[in-house]
Design a protein around this motif. Structure first.
Motif, PDB file in Angstrom:
ATOM      1  N   ASN A 405       0.760  -1.310  -0.064  1.00  0.00           N
ATOM      2  CA  ASN A 405       0.078   0.013  -0.050  1.00  0.00           C
ATOM      3  C   ASN A 405       0.846   1.324   0.072  1.00  0.00           C
ATOM      4  N   TYR A 406       2.202   0.990  -0.375  1.00  0.00           N
ATOM      5  CA  TYR A 406       2.782   2.370  -0.316  1.00  0.00           C
ATOM      6  C   TYR A 406       2.743   3.296  -1.245  1.00  0.00           C
ATOM      7  N   ARG A 407       2.682   4.486  -0.738  1.00  0.00           N
ATOM      8  CA  ARG A 407       2.463   5.809  -1.673  1.00  0.00           C
ATOM      9  C   ARG A 407       3.558   6.634  -1.678  1.00  0.00           C
ATOM     10  N   ASP A 408       3.793   7.272  -2.872  1.00  0.00           N
ATOM     11  CA  ASP A 408       4.998   7.818  -3.317  1.00  0.00           C
ATOM     12  C   ASP A 408       4.824   9.209  -2.697  1.00  0.00           C
ATOM     13  N   ASP A 409       5.640  10.139  -3.119  1.00  0.00           N
ATOM     14  CA  ASP A 409       5.733  11.638  -2.624  1.00  0.00           C
ATOM     15  C   ASP A 409       4.390  12.249  -3.029  1.00  0.00           C
ATOM     16  N   ASP A 410       4.047  11.713  -4.321  1.00  0.00           N
ATOM     17  CA  ASP A 410       2.820  12.407  -4.681  1.00  0.00           C
ATOM     18  C   ASP A 410       1.352  11.720  -4.385  1.00  0.00           C
ATOM     19  N   GLY A 411       1.613  10.615  -3.462  1.00  0.00           N
ATOM     20  CA  GLY A 411       0.544  10.209  -2.802  1.00  0.00           C
ATOM     21  C   GLY A 411       0.040   9.172  -3.568  1.00  0.00           C
ATOM     22  N   GLU A 412       0.662   8.669  -4.565  1.00  0.00           N
ATOM     23  CA  GLU A 412       0.245   7.744  -5.620  1.00  0.00           C
ATOM     24  C   GLU A 412       0.564   6.347  -5.181  1.00  0.00           C
ATOM     25  N   PRO A 413      -0.515   5.447  -5.004  1.00  0.00           N
ATOM     26  CA  PRO A 413      -0.373   4.028  -4.702  1.00  0.00           C
ATOM     27  C   PRO A 413       0.485   3.402  -5.730  1.00  0.00           C
ATOM     28  N   VAL A 414       1.198   2.523  -5.333  1.00  0.00           N
ATOM     29  CA  VAL A 414       2.230   1.736  -5.958  1.00  0.00           C
ATOM     30  C   VAL A 414       1.620   0.699  -7.169  1.00  0.00           C
ATOM     31  N   ILE A 415       0.367   0.429  -6.858  1.00  0.00           N
ATOM     32  CA  ILE A 415      -0.228  -0.421  -7.732  1.00  0.00           C
ATOM     33  C   ILE A 415      -0.254   0.541  -9.349  1.00  0.00           C
ATOM     34  N   PHE A 416      -0.407   1.590  -9.276  1.00  0.00           N
ATOM     35  CA  PHE A 416      -0.791   2.268 -10.513  1.00  0.00           C
ATOM     36  C   PHE A 416       0.658   2.358 -11.324  1.00  0.00           C
ATOM     37  N   ARG A 438      -5.926   6.921  -7.428  1.00  0.00           N
ATOM     38  CA  ARG A 438      -4.764   7.877  -7.713  1.00  0.00           C
ATOM     39  C   ARG A 438      -5.202   9.141  -7.706  1.00  0.00           C
ATOM     40  N   PRO A 439      -4.498  10.095  -7.005  1.00  0.00           N
ATOM     41  CA  PRO A 439      -4.852  11.262  -6.516  1.00  0.00           C
ATOM     42  C   PRO A 439      -4.827  12.492  -7.886  1.00  0.00           C
ATOM     43  N   ALA A 440      -4.061  12.137  -8.713  1.00  0.00           N
ATOM     44  CA  ALA A 440      -3.809  12.887  -9.928  1.00  0.00           C
ATOM     45  C   ALA A 440      -5.022  13.274 -10.758  1.00  0.00           C
ATOM     46  N   ASP A 441      -5.778  12.012 -10.880  1.00  0.00           N
ATOM     47  CA  ASP A 441      -7.028  12.059 -12.003  1.00  0.00           C
ATOM     48  C   ASP A 441      -8.201  11.372 -11.157  1.00  0.00           C
ATOM     49  N   LYS A 442      -8.134  10.880  -9.873  1.00  0.00           N
ATOM     50  CA  LYS A 442      -8.934  10.299  -9.231  1.00  0.00           C
ATOM     51  C   LYS A 442      -9.278   8.879  -9.900  1.00  0.00           C
ATOM     52  N   MET A 443      -8.497   8.145 -10.462  1.00  0.00           N
ATOM     53  CA  MET A 443      -8.690   6.906 -11.061  1.00  0.00           C
ATOM     54  C   MET A 443      -8.695   5.837 -10.127  1.00  0.00           C
ATOM     55  N   THR A 444      -9.731   5.151 -10.230  1.00  0.00           N
ATOM     56  CA  THR A 444      -9.778   3.980  -9.104  1.00  0.00           C
ATOM     57  C   THR A 444      -9.166   2.580  -9.615  1.00  0.00           C
ATOM     58  N   LEU A 445      -9.032   1.614  -8.643  1.00  0.00           N
ATOM     59  CA  LEU A 445      -8.336   0.444  -9.040  1.00  0.00           C
ATOM     60  C   LEU A 445      -9.027  -0.109 -10.350  1.00  0.00           C
ATOM     61  N   TRP A 448      -8.156   1.344 -13.473  1.00  0.00           N
ATOM     62  CA  TRP A 448      -6.808   1.060 -13.834  1.00  0.00           C
ATOM     63  C   TRP A 448      -6.705  -0.481 -14.445  1.00  0.00           C
ATOM     64  N   ALA A 449      -7.532  -1.352 -13.731  1.00  0.00           N
ATOM     65  CA  ALA A 449      -7.803  -2.973 -14.259  1.00  0.00           C
ATOM     66  C   ALA A 449      -8.352  -2.990 -15.508  1.00  0.00           C
ATOM     67  N   ARG A 450      -9.402  -1.932 -15.532  1.00  0.00           N
ATOM     68  CA  ARG A 450     -10.007  -1.888 -17.043  1.00  0.00           C
ATOM     69  C   ARG A 450      -9.092  -1.625 -18.041  1.00  0.00           C
ATOM     70  N   TYR A 451      -8.310  -0.480 -17.774  1.00  0.00           N
ATOM     71  CA  TYR A 451      -7.514   0.076 -18.646  1.00  0.00           C
ATOM     72  C   TYR A 451      -6.284  -0.949 -19.052  1.00  0.00           C
ATOM     73  N   GLN A 452      -6.079  -1.742 -17.819  1.00  0.00           N
ATOM     74  CA  GLN A 452      -4.893  -2.703 -18.369  1.00  0.00           C
ATOM     75  C   GLN A 452      -5.433  -4.086 -18.742  1.00  0.00           C
ATOM     76  N   LYS A 453      -6.686  -4.030 -18.859  1.00  0.00           N
ATOM     77  CA  LYS A 453      -7.473  -5.584 -19.403  1.00  0.00           C
ATOM     78  C   LYS A 453      -6.968  -6.589 -18.361  1.00  0.00           C
TER      79      LYS A 453
END
Length: 466
Positions: A405-416, A438-445, A448-453
């Motif tokens: 569940n680690y988040r980088d300096d921008d608050g983005e979860p590592v899964i993204f 994801r804070p930058a664009d409010k994308m949910t998991l 992201w999963a749909r985008y990655q298929k």
């Protein structure tokens, strides 16, 4: 007087009709027809000049000019006046001409070669071409072809011209000029250039000889290396040693070492670094047999460890760990991360590397040596899980303590940063929160999963009601 043919009568009727409707169109048609059938003017060999200029770019483009004269004289030169503003800017930002033998040099070709080149101009309908083909792109070299037959001249500028409709014939003519003039011998510093330089009275115990030895070492050309030594080139410089190591030329490397190179441990250390950085196993084996491990500082070993880990080379990593590097060392100036991050986030993409690429093995060795399984220790705080594409490596890191569940300096979860579904499932199995956003664009998991298929992840989210 012969009677006009049927085709001629039809053409006359059509032209009259066009003239009545639009008189100016007739002139345009006539000019177009003339342009489409423009012939190469009669050649006066005493005045014939064929030129090709290739400019610098924001890269390693050779910067030179060729002139072929009607009497067979070929002139190769560097640092001529830039052909245009773009070429001038590129030259200002270029560290070198990327030509082994710089300056002005000469050779000769015969009439048959000139005639063959002229035939390419005829077949390419050169005099019917536009004067310039310039694409709206940046960072590329400018090519200029010109011919003066003594009875007519034409110049064509090619700036990524094929993207804006330039005929293939222009590229073919450019390449034919290079081939006819033999420009490769100056650009690459091949053995064919040696007699030309000898005829010019060139001394080989200076910069020219050093460049030629460098070029020969890069190609592994032992015959040329021996010939250059006979002409006075000292083979003990450090640069040929490094380039032979980087280009995986172990035979050339051994020749250089046998003929005086590598007397300084610093030269051997630099060659070793070049071999490790380029993952040149043969070069590494040659240098390692000669270098004194005590001469490799901890800082140098740390840098080489990151390189070897990034290549997934377990054998190199195992040896470098015996030299007491800083396992979690990183270089903020060059944006290099820790060895563990380099090993975990890389991929064994090309077939040549796959045979010796063992990322899981390298990760295991680094963890056993005490590498931090949580952070990269870089200036921008990232998890070692960032960009991992191997589920086995991810599970190894998670077991060692990496945070799913680690988040980088921008608050983005590592899964993204993950694009491999098996790796994503490993993070989920380790307790990753399914409501990650994801804070930058409010994308949910789910997004992201749909985008990655990721079909399995999507099914899991449905079962969880997300």
């Amino acid at each position: 007087m012969s009677r006009p043919t049927t085709q001629q009568r039809w053409f006359s009727l059509i032209m009259r009709a066009i003239w009545r409707a639009r008189p100016g169109a007739v002139a345009i048609l006539i000019l177009s027809a003339c342009s489409a059938q423009a012939r190469l003017p009669e050649v006066d060999y005493t005045k014939l000049r064929i030129t090709l200029t290739r400019s610098a770019c924001f890269g390693t483009c050779p910067d030179y000019r060729l002139v072929i004269r009607g009497d067979g004289l070929v002139e190769f030169s560097t640092q001529e006046q830039a052909v245009d503003g773009v070429a001038h800017r590129h030259r200002q930002n270029s560290a070198a001409a990327f030509v082994r033998v710089t300056g002005k040099h000469f050779a000769r070709i015969d009439r048959a070669q000139i005639d063959a080149l002229l035939q390419q101009f005829r077949e390419g309908n050169f005099f019917a071409l536009k004067g310039e083909y310039r694409a709206s792109v940046t960072d590329s070299p400018t090519y200029v072809v010109s011919i003066d037959t003594g009875n007519g001249a034409k110049r064509v500028i090619d700036y990524v011209g094929r993207e804006v409709g330039m005929p293939q014939a222009v590229t073919d003519i450019e390449n034919a000029i290079d081939a006819t003039a033999g420009s490769r011998r100056w650009i690459e510093g091949t053995a064919e250039v040696i007699p030309l330089l000898q005829a010019e009275g060139t001394r080989f115990d200076g910069p020219v000889g050093a460049q030629l030895m460098l070029a020969a070492a890069a190609r592994g050309d032992l015959d040329m290396m021996a010939r250059l030594q006979h002409l006075g080139v000292a083979p003990d410089a450090s640069d040929p040693l490094e380039i032979a190591a980087a280009r995986e030329q172990p035979t050339a490397l051994s020749w250089l070492l046998d003929h005086g190179a590598g007397k300084r441990q610093s030269d051997l250390r630099n060659a070793l670094r070049a071999a490790i950085q380029s993952d040149s196993q043969g070069s590494y084996d040659v240098i390692r047999a000669r270098v004194d491990p005590a001469a490799i500082t901890s800082d140098a070993a740390t840098v080489m460890l990151r390189m070897a880990a990034g290549n997934g080379n377990a054998a190199m990593v195992a040896w470098l760990l015996t030299l007491h590097p800083e396992v979690d060392g990183y270089d903020q100036a060059t944006a290099q991360k820790t060895a563990l991050f380099e090993a975990a986030s890389g991929s064994c993409s090309d077939d040549r590397a796959k045979a010796k690429c063992d990322r899981a093995g390298v990760v295991r060795m680094l963890l056993d040596a005490g590498a931090d399984p949580v952070l990269t220790r870089s200036d921008y705080r990232q998890s070692v899980l960032q960009f991992v594409g191997d589920a086995n490596v991810a599970r190894m890191l998670l077991k060692a303590g990496a945070d799913p569940n680690y988040r980088d300096d921008d608050g983005e979860p590592v899964i993204f940063s993950i694009d491999d579904e098996a790796t994503a499932l490993a993070l989920i199995d380790a307790g990753m929160k399914l409501n990650a956003v994801r804070p930058a664009d409010k994308m949910t998991l789910r997004g992201w999963a749909r985008y990655q298929k990721w079909l399995h992840v999507l099914a899991l989210l449905r079962r969880a009601g997300l």
